[in-house]
Design an enzyme around this catalytic site. Structure first.
Site, PDB file in Angstrom:
ATOM      1  N   VAL A  48      -5.032  -9.145   1.868  1.00 47.55           N
ATOM      2  CA  VAL A  48      -5.324 -10.117   3.052  1.00 47.55           C
ATOM      3  C   VAL A  48      -6.484  -9.281   3.862  1.00 47.55           C
ATOM      4  CG1 VAL A  48      -4.885 -10.885   5.552  1.00 47.55           C
ATOM      5  CG2 VAL A  48      -3.148 -10.929   3.653  1.00 47.55           C
ATOM      6  N   GLU A  69       3.152  -6.828   4.894  1.00 46.75           N
ATOM      7  CA  GLU A  69       2.526  -8.052   5.337  1.00 46.75           C
ATOM      8  C   GLU A  69       3.096  -8.233   6.623  1.00 46.75           C
ATOM      9  OE1 GLU A  69       0.047  -8.841   3.496  1.00 46.75           O
ATOM     10  OE2 GLU A  69       0.437  -7.588   1.547  1.00 46.75           O
ATOM     11  N   CYS A  76       0.799  -1.174   0.054  1.00 47.05           N
ATOM     12  CA  CYS A  76      -0.038  -0.107  -0.051  1.00 47.05           C
ATOM     13  C   CYS A  76       0.880   1.390  -0.100  1.00 47.05           C
ATOM     14  CB  CYS A  76      -1.019   0.043   1.338  1.00 47.05           C
ATOM     15  SG  CYS A  76      -1.936  -1.515   1.422  1.00 47.05           S
ATOM     16  N   LEU A 119      -3.633  -1.549  -1.757  1.00 50.04           N
ATOM     17  CA  LEU A 119      -3.806  -2.740  -2.585  1.00 50.04           C
ATOM     18  C   LEU A 119      -4.212  -4.138  -1.599  1.00 50.04           C
ATOM     19  CD1 LEU A 119      -3.119  -4.109  -5.314  1.00 50.04           C
ATOM     20  CD2 LEU A 119      -0.678  -4.367  -4.274  1.00 50.04           C
TER      21      LEU A 119
END
Length: 528
Positions: A49, A72, A2, A46
């Protein structure tokens, strides 16, 4: 992956929105902004998850605490299990774990996170900014008067009017009370090294398989693929991922010469893909394609370093291709640094080799990792790097240099122990496992194009002038000066030059020469 942006000390929502506008490529799926007192936190997402419910900023305590995160957290399920009896989770996002872990343990919570990240957390009047151990995810900061601004990209920082921009150091966190605090550094070379080949091979094989498989994390509807140039590093990663992902999407790019012969990476990629039964995709680009892409690459790369720019162009075409099929790709960054893959390293004294590995690990944040992040994000594509798992780095520093560069019968084989770790396992064919190391540009067949263009477009007099006017830019060639000239069109702030990484490895002839014959010629390693 992101984009994040924010400010402390002023409710400058308008500027933060402009900064997010400049990073929509980093997060095309969602966007959010939150004002807390005189702080503003923005996020462009983006979705990978918790696609449906992972909107950011993630808030708790009625909006008095929250997080914006780029990256992540691979161990989030384990951490969530530990935290859920005490803290209420409003999403299934991995990012929310970092927020509640901070609420539980304070800034030292960062030490327990296994992943790649750059994030900002606020909790009432407390604030934390942190970046992952190696600097896989980017982060910059600076001040306008008394207002503190931060963002994922240099270009966004320029929109805030920050005159002096700093790269946030890898492996650090920041609070207003403590300032910058280092929580991780690349391990020192230990006195006792792993020198027995079978032991080292077993440890490396187990660590790499674990590192790849944890990086397959994504919601079911999000497709994960792998670069597969036919080089050792990306091919190993693709082969391991293919065990869990049937018909894994793999990607390779290269050029074709006037005689119709394709570059070595295209040949090798096909062989590796057939072996692992992947769904393989190729892109053949031309010299004109290369030149047309170059200004856009330099703009988005936010660098003019020749070695970085050269490799970023084939990376640009690979990411462009991959983004048509997947949202996440695995790549081989870090293997050369940890296991002595660069040819200049073969000629170092053994007692200096591991120190050079350590130095290379420590400089990745604004060199190869910057390339992977910026070029991937240009196409809203998340790149993950299994070789830079902290367990892999720790292990690499413990392996004896004699196992990294094998010297026998006059031969010098780079990354020998990594090859040995996967010999006779069936993961890769012998021609790929023992393929001679070539750089990204060499395998794609475009190593000399940037230098050729620079010599055509820039006179000797202009090179001398640009070099004299910009001594802090470290312009050691006409090619570097030509890239710098393009770079300045988009990034005119002189203050950011201190954040530009300049890599020296390509000063060595073996790293710069045009290479062919690693697949169907004589330039091959013999298995030892």
């Amino acid at each position: 992956m992101c984009g994040i942006a924010g400010c402390l000390g002023r409710r400058d929502e308008q500027t933060i929105n402009r900064m997010l506008d400049a990073m929509t490529h980093r997060g095309p799926n969602d966007r959010g902004i939150h004002i807390h007192g005189d702080h503003v936190f923005g996020h462009t997402r983006l979705s990978i998850v918790d696609v449906a419910g992972g909107h950011q900023p993630i808030l708790t305590k009625g909006g008095a605490a929250g997080i914006i995160c780029n990256g992540e957290i691979y161990n989030f399920r384990k951490l969530r299990e530990q935290l859920s009896p005490k803290y209420h989770f409003t999403t299934h996002s991995d990012s929310e774990v970092a927020l509640h872990l901070y609420r539980e343990k304070g800034p030292d919570a960062v030490r327990e996170l296994d992943g790649m990240f750059a994030f900002a957390i606020f909790d009432e009047d407390r604030f934390l900014l942190a970046r992952d151990p190696i600097g896989i995810k980017p982060l910059y900061y600076g001040y306008v008067d008394d207002t503190f601004y931060f963002a994922s990209e240099l270009g966004a920082m320029s929109l805030a009017g920050v005159e002096v921009v700093h790269e946030f150091p890898a492996g650090h966190y920041y609070t207003p009370e403590t300032g910058l605090v280092e929580y991780y550094r690349v391990p020192e070379v230990p006195e006792q090294l792993i020198a027995e080949p079978d032991e080292a091979a077993d440890l490396i094989r187990g660590a790499l398989i674990a590192a790849v498989k944890k990086r397959l994390l994504a919601d079911r509807e999000i497709h994960v693929g792998s670069f597969c140039s036919g080089g050792l590093d990306s091919s190993l990663i693709a082969a391991i991922a293919a065990e869990d992902i049937p018909h894994l999407h793999t990607f390779a790019v290269g050029m074709q010469n006037d005689a119709g012969d394709i570059s070595d990476d295209l040949k090798a990629g096909r062989l590796a893909a057939r072996h692992i039964n992947s769904t393989h995709h190729e892109l053949i680009f031309t010299e004109q394609d290369y030149y047309e892409a170059l200004p856009q690459v330099i703009k988005k790369l936010e660098s003019y370093d020749p070695s970085l720019v050269r490799c970023a162009v084939p990376c640009y075409f690979t990411c462009k291709l991959a983004a048509e099929h997947v949202t996440v790709v695995l790549t081989g960054e870090g293997a050369d640094e940890g296991f002595a893959g660069y040819h200049y390293m073969k000629h170092l004294p053994p007692d200096q080799l591991n120190q050079e590995c350590r130095r290379n690990f420590s400089t990745l944040h604004n060199i190869n990792l910057q390339r992977a992040d910026r070029i991937g994000m240009l196409f809203s594509l998340e790149l993950r790097v299994p070789f830079l798992d902290v367990a892999m780095i720790d292990l690499a520093m413990k392996v004896a240099p004699e196992l990294k560069v094998k010297r026998e019968n006059g031969a010098l084989i780079e990354k020998w122990i990594l090859r040995r770790a996967f010999a006779d396992t069936g993961y890769l064919p012998e021609d790929i496992l023992w393929r001679y190391k070539v750089q990204y540009t060499q395998g794609a067949g475009c190593e000399d194009l940037g230098e050729k263009l620079a010599n055509q477009e820039m006179s000797d007099a202009e090179y001398v002038r640009i070099r004299q006017e910009n001594p802090e830019a470290q312009l050691n060639s006409k090619e570097a000066a030509y890239y710098f000239k393009i770079f300045q069109r988009y990034h005119p702030q002189r203050s950011i030059l201190n954040s530009i990484g300049i890599w020296k490895g390509f000063d060595f002839a073996e790293e710069r020469q045009k290479i062919q014959g690693t697949m169907d010629g004589l330039l091959k390693h013999q298995r030892l």
